[in-house]
Design a protein around this motif. Structure first.
Motif, PDB file in Angstrom:
ATOM      1  N   LEU A 174      38.566  40.831  76.318  1.00 39.05           N
ATOM      2  CA  LEU A 174      38.682  42.091  75.578  1.00 39.05           C
ATOM      3  C   LEU A 174      38.770  43.287  76.506  1.00 39.05           C
ATOM      4  CD1 LEU A 174      36.402  41.712  72.426  1.00 39.05           C
ATOM      5  CD2 LEU A 174      38.887  41.756  72.555  1.00 39.05           C
ATOM      6  N   TYR A 175      37.990  43.295  77.546  1.00 38.85           N
ATOM      7  CA  TYR A 175      38.080  44.409  78.484  1.00 38.85           C
ATOM      8  C   TYR A 175      39.445  44.432  79.153  1.00 38.85           C
ATOM      9  CZ  TYR A 175      33.003  44.964  78.081  1.00 38.85           C
ATOM     10  OH  TYR A 175      31.728  45.174  77.633  1.00 38.85           O
ATOM     11  N   GLY A 176      40.017  43.270  79.357  1.00 37.95           N
ATOM     12  CA  GLY A 176      41.327  43.193  79.983  1.00 37.95           C
ATOM     13  C   GLY A 176      42.451  43.711  79.108  1.00 37.95           C
TER      14      GLY A 176
ATOM     15  N   LEU B 226      34.079  48.856  77.594  1.00 43.16           N
ATOM     16  CA  LEU B 226      33.220  49.210  76.476  1.00 43.16           C
ATOM     17  C   LEU B 226      31.913  48.468  76.616  1.00 43.16           C
ATOM     18  CD1 LEU B 226      35.924  48.736  73.719  1.00 43.16           C
ATOM     19  CD2 LEU B 226      35.194  50.876  74.724  1.00 43.16           C
ATOM     20  N   CYS B 227      30.864  49.052  76.092  1.00 43.11           N
ATOM     21  CA  CYS B 227      29.559  48.404  76.115  1.00 43.11           C
ATOM     22  C   CYS B 227      29.115  48.151  74.690  1.00 43.11           C
ATOM     23  CB  CYS B 227      28.518  49.275  76.808  1.00 43.11           C
ATOM     24  SG  CYS B 227      28.887  49.543  78.550  1.00 43.11           S
ATOM     25  N   VAL B 228      28.511  47.006  74.467  1.00 43.30           N
ATOM     26  CA  VAL B 228      27.950  46.703  73.162  1.00 43.30           C
ATOM     27  C   VAL B 228      26.459  46.837  73.280  1.00 43.30           C
ATOM     28  CG1 VAL B 228      27.692  44.976  71.373  1.00 43.30           C
ATOM     29  CG2 VAL B 228      29.828  45.135  72.622  1.00 43.30           C
TER      30      VAL B 228
ATOM     31  N   LYS C  22      36.874  49.612  67.156  1.00 37.27           N
ATOM     32  CA  LYS C  22      37.401  48.299  66.793  1.00 37.27           C
ATOM     33  C   LYS C  22      37.015  47.265  67.846  1.00 37.27           C
ATOM     34  CE  LYS C  22      41.355  49.655  63.978  1.00 37.27           C
ATOM     35  NZ  LYS C  22      42.796  49.509  63.739  1.00 37.27           N
ATOM     36  N   MET C  23      37.131  47.638  69.117  1.00 42.08           N
ATOM     37  CA  MET C  23      36.770  46.715  70.185  1.00 42.08           C
ATOM     38  C   MET C  23      35.291  46.326  70.092  1.00 42.08           C
ATOM     39  SD  MET C  23      39.062  45.598  72.126  1.00 42.08           S
ATOM     40  CE  MET C  23      40.662  45.868  72.828  1.00 42.08           C
TER      41      MET C  23
ATOM     42  N   LEU D  89      45.694  49.537  70.190  1.00 39.94           N
ATOM     43  CA  LEU D  89      44.434  48.840  70.411  1.00 39.94           C
ATOM     44  C   LEU D  89      44.509  47.968  71.661  1.00 39.94           C
ATOM     45  CD1 LEU D  89      41.584  48.158  69.400  1.00 39.94           C
ATOM     46  CD2 LEU D  89      42.587  46.323  68.031  1.00 39.94           C
ATOM     47  N   PHE D  90      45.663  47.345  71.887  1.00 42.99           N
ATOM     48  CA  PHE D  90      45.903  46.556  73.090  1.00 42.99           C
ATOM     49  C   PHE D  90      46.878  47.314  73.983  1.00 42.99           C
ATOM     50  CE2 PHE D  90      45.179  42.033  71.160  1.00 42.99           C
ATOM     51  CZ  PHE D  90      43.862  42.363  70.890  1.00 42.99           C
TER      52      PHE D  90
END
Length: 198
Positions: free
Chosen positions: A185-187, A195-197, A82-83, A140-141
């Motif tokens: 988002l990483y926070g 995460l890496c995109v 999801k992230m 998710l958070f």
């Protein structure tokens, strides 16, 4: 949202493309009509002026982004996927956005767009807060994330991306937006590593 006819949709899409690339001030109604292959009479049938078209463009972009965001949040996927999808959606949504667009739409109070954008943004964040609460419940958070703090910092992004010094650090506005988005988002990620995109 009511369904748009072809001409109205064409004017909205053309307005979006031109505003995205050149900002509000530099784009004329004549250019919009020429690119949309329609007459000024048709333009005025749907929009009393360029300002109202810009508001409609902004509203449609926000509504579209919110629907996509909610679809990702409610998808039956692991949190890490999801992230990644949220990051990809942000990347696609801000691709090729110009600094002129950001300055005109968010920074120039004289144009008449800023108040509309602030009101629409408040309404959207109110909806998103409920989604964030569900995201916390579903893992998710982070559970310990203060949502009011997160929302406040997210809203400050508009000031940050119009900061001249920060703009000088990036060759394009979308790079700066993605830097900020990655940070946020990483926070909020419950995972040990960012995460890496691809």
């Amino acid at each position: 949202m009511r369904k748009l006819n072809k001409k109205q949709a064409s004017l909205l899409n053309t307005g979006r493309q031109l505003f995205w690339k050149y900002g509000f001030k530099r784009v004329t109604i004549e250019e919009i009509c020429r690119e949309a292959n329609t007459s000024k009479m048709t333009f005025y049938k749907y929009f009393p002026n360029k300002l109202e078209l810009a508001k409609a463009v902004f509203d449609s972009v926000v509504d579209e982004s919110l629907a996509h965001f909610q679809k990702i949040l409610h998808a039956d996927l692991p949190p890490s996927d999801k992230m990644k999808q949220l990051l990809m959606a942000k990347m696609e949504g801000t691709h090729d956005i110009s600094k002129e667009f950001l300055a005109d739409f968010y920074g120039d109070a004289e144009l008449g767009l800023k108040d509309h954008i602030e009101q629409k943004t408040q309404e959207t964040w109110s909806t998103m807060r409920k989604d964030f609460e569900r995201a916390q419940e579903n893992g998710l958070f982070r559970k310990d994330l203060n949502l009011d703090f997160y929302i406040y910092v997210s809203q400050k992004m508009i000031e940050i991306i119009n900061d001249p010094y920060l703009n000088s650090l990036y060759s394009s506005a979308d790079q700066l937006i993605m830097e900020f988005t990655n940070l946020l988002l990483y926070g909020v990620s419950p995972h040990k590593y960012p995460l890496c995109v691809a």
